[in-house]
Scaffold this motif. Structure first.
Motif, PDB file in Angstrom:
ATOM      1  N   MET A  46      -6.216   6.604  -3.685  1.00 61.33           N
ATOM      2  CA  MET A  46      -6.179   5.219  -3.201  1.00 61.33           C
ATOM      3  C   MET A  46      -5.923   5.160  -1.700  1.00 61.33           C
ATOM      4  O   MET A  46      -6.471   4.303  -1.007  1.00 61.33           O
ATOM      5  CB  MET A  46      -5.113   4.423  -3.949  1.00 61.33           C
ATOM      6  N   ILE A  47      -5.096   6.056  -1.212  1.00 60.65           N
ATOM      7  CA  ILE A  47      -4.800   6.079   0.224  1.00 60.65           C
ATOM      8  C   ILE A  47      -6.059   6.434   1.010  1.00 60.65           C
ATOM      9  O   ILE A  47      -6.379   5.796   2.016  1.00 60.65           O
ATOM     10  CB  ILE A  47      -3.656   7.065   0.520  1.00 60.65           C
ATOM     11  N   ILE A  48      -6.784   7.436   0.543  1.00 64.87           N
ATOM     12  CA  ILE A  48      -7.995   7.869   1.245  1.00 64.87           C
ATOM     13  C   ILE A  48      -9.073   6.792   1.213  1.00 64.87           C
ATOM     14  O   ILE A  48      -9.733   6.521   2.218  1.00 64.87           O
ATOM     15  CB  ILE A  48      -8.526   9.185   0.638  1.00 64.87           C
ATOM     16  N   SER A  49      -9.253   6.171   0.063  1.00 70.12           N
ATOM     17  CA  SER A  49     -10.326   5.185  -0.071  1.00 70.12           C
ATOM     18  C   SER A  49      -9.939   3.796   0.417  1.00 70.12           C
ATOM     19  O   SER A  49     -10.809   2.946   0.584  1.00 70.12           O
ATOM     20  CB  SER A  49     -10.764   5.085  -1.531  1.00 70.12           C
ATOM     21  N   SER A  50      -8.650   3.562   0.618  1.00 72.69           N
ATOM     22  CA  SER A  50      -8.135   2.237   1.007  1.00 72.69           C
ATOM     23  C   SER A  50      -8.501   1.165  -0.011  1.00 72.69           C
ATOM     24  O   SER A  50      -8.698   0.006   0.332  1.00 72.69           O
ATOM     25  CB  SER A  50      -8.648   1.829   2.390  1.00 72.69           C
ATOM     26  N   ARG A  51      -8.614   1.568  -1.254  1.00 69.44           N
ATOM     27  CA  ARG A  51      -8.930   0.622  -2.329  1.00 69.44           C
ATOM     28  C   ARG A  51      -7.763   0.582  -3.297  1.00 69.44           C
ATOM     29  O   ARG A  51      -7.634   1.430  -4.170  1.00 69.44           O
ATOM     30  CB  ARG A  51     -10.196   1.052  -3.071  1.00 69.44           C
ATOM     31  N   TRP A  52      -6.925  -0.406  -3.180  1.00 69.57           N
ATOM     32  CA  TRP A  52      -5.758  -0.529  -4.050  1.00 69.57           C
ATOM     33  C   TRP A  52      -6.099  -1.241  -5.352  1.00 69.57           C
ATOM     34  O   TRP A  52      -5.270  -1.326  -6.245  1.00 69.57           O
ATOM     35  CB  TRP A  52      -4.627  -1.235  -3.313  1.00 69.57           C
ATOM     36  N   ASP A  53      -7.348  -1.716  -5.472  1.00 67.32           N
ATOM     37  CA  ASP A  53      -7.779  -2.362  -6.710  1.00 67.32           C
ATOM     38  C   ASP A  53      -8.568  -1.406  -7.610  1.00 67.32           C
ATOM     39  O   ASP A  53      -9.190  -1.819  -8.574  1.00 67.32           O
ATOM     40  CB  ASP A  53      -8.629  -3.594  -6.397  1.00 67.32           C
TER      41      ASP A  53
ATOM     42  N   TRP B   6      -8.789   0.723 -10.453  1.00 69.14           N
ATOM     43  CA  TRP B   6      -7.951   0.885 -11.638  1.00 69.14           C
ATOM     44  C   TRP B   6      -7.916   2.323 -12.144  1.00 69.14           C
ATOM     45  O   TRP B   6      -6.909   2.767 -12.696  1.00 69.14           O
ATOM     46  CB  TRP B   6      -8.356  -0.084 -12.746  1.00 69.14           C
ATOM     47  N   GLN B   7      -9.010   3.068 -11.946  1.00 72.77           N
ATOM     48  CA  GLN B   7      -9.014   4.459 -12.392  1.00 72.77           C
ATOM     49  C   GLN B   7      -8.009   5.298 -11.599  1.00 72.77           C
ATOM     50  O   GLN B   7      -7.366   6.193 -12.151  1.00 72.77           O
ATOM     51  CB  GLN B   7     -10.409   5.080 -12.263  1.00 72.77           C
ATOM     52  N   ALA B   8      -7.879   5.007 -10.327  1.00 64.35           N
ATOM     53  CA  ALA B   8      -6.907   5.732  -9.507  1.00 64.35           C
ATOM     54  C   ALA B   8      -5.484   5.369  -9.922  1.00 64.35           C
ATOM     55  O   ALA B   8      -4.595   6.228  -9.930  1.00 64.35           O
ATOM     56  CB  ALA B   8      -7.133   5.432  -8.029  1.00 64.35           C
ATOM     57  N   TRP B   9      -5.270   4.099 -10.258  1.00 65.75           N
ATOM     58  CA  TRP B   9      -3.949   3.699 -10.759  1.00 65.75           C
ATOM     59  C   TRP B   9      -3.641   4.409 -12.076  1.00 65.75           C
ATOM     60  O   TRP B   9      -2.518   4.872 -12.297  1.00 65.75           O
ATOM     61  CB  TRP B   9      -3.881   2.184 -10.955  1.00 65.75           C
ATOM     62  N   ALA B  10      -4.636   4.492 -12.945  1.00 66.83           N
ATOM     63  CA  ALA B  10      -4.439   5.178 -14.226  1.00 66.83           C
ATOM     64  C   ALA B  10      -4.114   6.651 -13.999  1.00 66.83           C
ATOM     65  O   ALA B  10      -3.230   7.213 -14.661  1.00 66.83           O
ATOM     66  CB  ALA B  10      -5.683   5.031 -15.099  1.00 66.83           C
ATOM     67  N   TYR B  11      -4.815   7.277 -13.068  1.00 65.62           N
ATOM     68  CA  TYR B  11      -4.541   8.678 -12.740  1.00 65.62           C
ATOM     69  C   TYR B  11      -3.122   8.853 -12.208  1.00 65.62           C
ATOM     70  O   TYR B  11      -2.401   9.766 -12.621  1.00 65.62           O
ATOM     71  CB  TYR B  11      -5.559   9.186 -11.709  1.00 65.62           C
TER      72      TYR B  11
END
Length: 76
Positions: A28-35, A37-42
């Motif tokens: 999420m930090i690298i992509s700057s996409r806090w929305d 959901w797959q990264a949040w799940a990970y």
């Protein structure tokens, strides 16, 4: 008590925080996409896996936890 004598030196605590709580959020930090959901799940799965594995080990093998806690005192 000096850092060498403490059970968990500051360096060890910082490393633990980075590996367990910051590293899972790197996508999420690298992509700057806090929305994302797959990264949040990970991230949540990684943190939970760490916590659950430590709980299981602590219950089944408390001597292993005690041994690992003394890693700074080991002689090469």
């Amino acid at each position: 008590m000096t850092e060498d004598e403490s059970a968990f030196p500051l360096r060890t605590i910082v490393q633990l925080v980075v590996v367990v709580f910051i590293a899972p959020f790197i996508p999420m930090i690298i992509s700057s996409r806090w929305d994302w959901w797959q990264a949040w799940a990970y991230a949540i799965a990684s943190i939970l896996a760490f916590a659950i594995s430590r709980i299981f080990v602590a219950r089944r093998h408390p001597d292993l936890i005690a041994e690992r806690a003394r890693f700074m005192q080991a002689k090469d």
